[in-house]
Each structure stands twice: as structure tokens, then as C-alpha cells.
Design a protein around this motif. Structure first.
Motif, short mmCIF file in Angstrom:
data_model
loop_
_atom_site.label_atom_id
_atom_site.label_comp_id
_atom_site.label_asym_id
_atom_site.label_seq_id
_atom_site.Cartn_x
_atom_site.Cartn_y
_atom_site.Cartn_z
N GLN A 1 0.85 -1.19 0.00
CA GLN A 1 0.00 0.00 0.00
C GLN A 1 0.88 1.24 0.00
O GLN A 1 1.82 1.36 0.77
N THR B 1 -6.17 3.06 -0.21
CA THR B 1 -7.04 2.37 0.74
C THR B 1 -7.03 0.89 0.42
O THR B 1 -7.03 0.50 -0.74
N VAL C 1 -0.37 -6.51 9.14
CA VAL C 1 0.21 -5.33 8.51
C VAL C 1 1.63 -5.15 9.04
O VAL C 1 1.87 -5.29 10.23
N ASN D 1 4.35 -2.10 8.71
CA ASN D 1 4.67 -0.78 8.20
C ASN D 1 6.16 -0.72 7.89
O ASN D 1 6.99 -1.07 8.72
N ALA E 1 -1.94 5.31 10.42
CA ALA E 1 -2.97 4.46 9.82
C ALA E 1 -4.32 4.81 10.40
O ALA E 1 -4.44 5.10 11.59
N THR F 1 -7.98 3.03 10.58
CA THR F 1 -8.69 1.80 10.28
C THR F 1 -10.14 1.92 10.71
O THR F 1 -10.49 2.73 11.56
N HIS F 2 -10.94 1.12 10.09
CA HIS F 2 -12.36 1.10 10.42
C HIS F 2 -12.86 -0.32 10.24
O HIS F 2 -12.64 -0.93 9.21
N ASN F 3 -13.47 -0.85 11.27
CA ASN F 3 -14.07 -2.17 11.17
C ASN F 3 -15.56 -1.99 10.93
O ASN F 3 -16.22 -1.29 11.69
#
Length: 151
Positions: free
Chosen positions: A49, A54, A65, A67, A73, A75-77
């Protein structure tokens, strides 16, 4: 990893602490990317990425992940009533019990249909744990009160 991948084969062992990504790459990466010995149906999807991009990880896909440089970062669940909703509820109860209570209260207010579904599942699992003599089972660790609309 595709949902059919056994979690223990990639170091995601139930009831064990999560392995730091750097350790995972050291211990597992060469194993899971070996096309000669790793089953094709368990083949991981690798993504590099770049800034501003995204990545969407579908429900049920294990991932990790690493880095490569200093990173911020976001994030969204996404919690959906479709798919493995009950599995998601159990995971939240086990990992974030205070949040689970707040979420359940919110469901009672805004989505009583989902609160009822959660209550029925939670109570079924609690009763199964009692029958099996597992008073420390996940559903026994959080007390959600019976709500009249669930009966």
C-alpha cells in the motif's frame, strides 16, 4: 488469507496473544509464500500500500500489517448484521467487554431486532457453557440483562 485458511497454520492461535507483525514475517512469511509446499487455496494476497491508498479486507479474511516506514494508519471495522454477526459479537465480548455492553445498549435503543438476536445467541451460549460445566466460558463473562422484547 482466504477464510478457508486454518488460523493455526498462520500463527493465529486461539486464546494466544497476537504475534507482532515483525515476528510473524520472520517466522511465517517464507512458509506461506512457498508455492511448492503451501496449499494454493490458502495463498495470501499481498499488497504494498502506498501513501493515500485504501485497502479493503473482506469479512473473515485474516490479515496482518507491517509498516515499512513511519506511518499513520486509519482503520475502520465495519460491523454488519449480515454475515457472521454472532461470531463478531462473541469476539467483541471476549476482547472488549465494556464496549460490548455499550454496543448492546445502543442496539436495544436503535436496533431492538439486533439486540434480540444478540441476547438469544448470548443466552444460548451461556446455557451451553453451564451444561458443559464451563463457568468461565465467554458468554458467562458478561452479564447482559434479559430484555422483555426478546421474550
Amino acid at each position: 488469507f482466504p477464510p478457508c485458511t486454518p488460523p493455526e497454520k498462520v500463527g493465529m492461535i486461539q486464546n494466544q496473544p497476537q504475534i507482532p507483525s515483525s515476528i510473524w514475517f520472520r517466522d511465517y512469511y517464507d512458509v506461506v509464500t512457498n508455492e511448492k509446499t503451501w496449499p494454493a487455496e490458502w495463498k495470501p494476497v499481498e499488497v504494498l500500500q502506498k501513501a493515500g491508498e485504501t485497502v479493503f479486507v473482506p469479512n473473515g479474511w485474516m490479515h496482518l500489517v507491517l509498516n515499512l516506514e513511519c506511518t499513520v494508519a486509519v482503520t475502520h471495522n465495519y460491523a454488519s448484521e449480515y454475515g457472521p454477526f454472532e461470531r463478531m459479537w462473541k469476539e467483541v465480548v471476549v476482547e472488549e467487554s465494556n464496549f460490548a455492553l455499550r454496543w448492546y445498549c445502543g442496539m436495544k435503543e436503535k436496533r431492538p431486532d439486533l439486540a434480540c438476536r444478540v441476547w438469544k445467541y448470548h443466552e444460548r451460549c451461556r446455557k451451553e457453557a453451564e451444561v458443559n460445566g464451563d463457568e468461565n466460558g465467554w458468554a458467562c463473562c458478561l452479564d447482559i440483562s434479559k430484555a422483555s422484547f426478546c421474550e
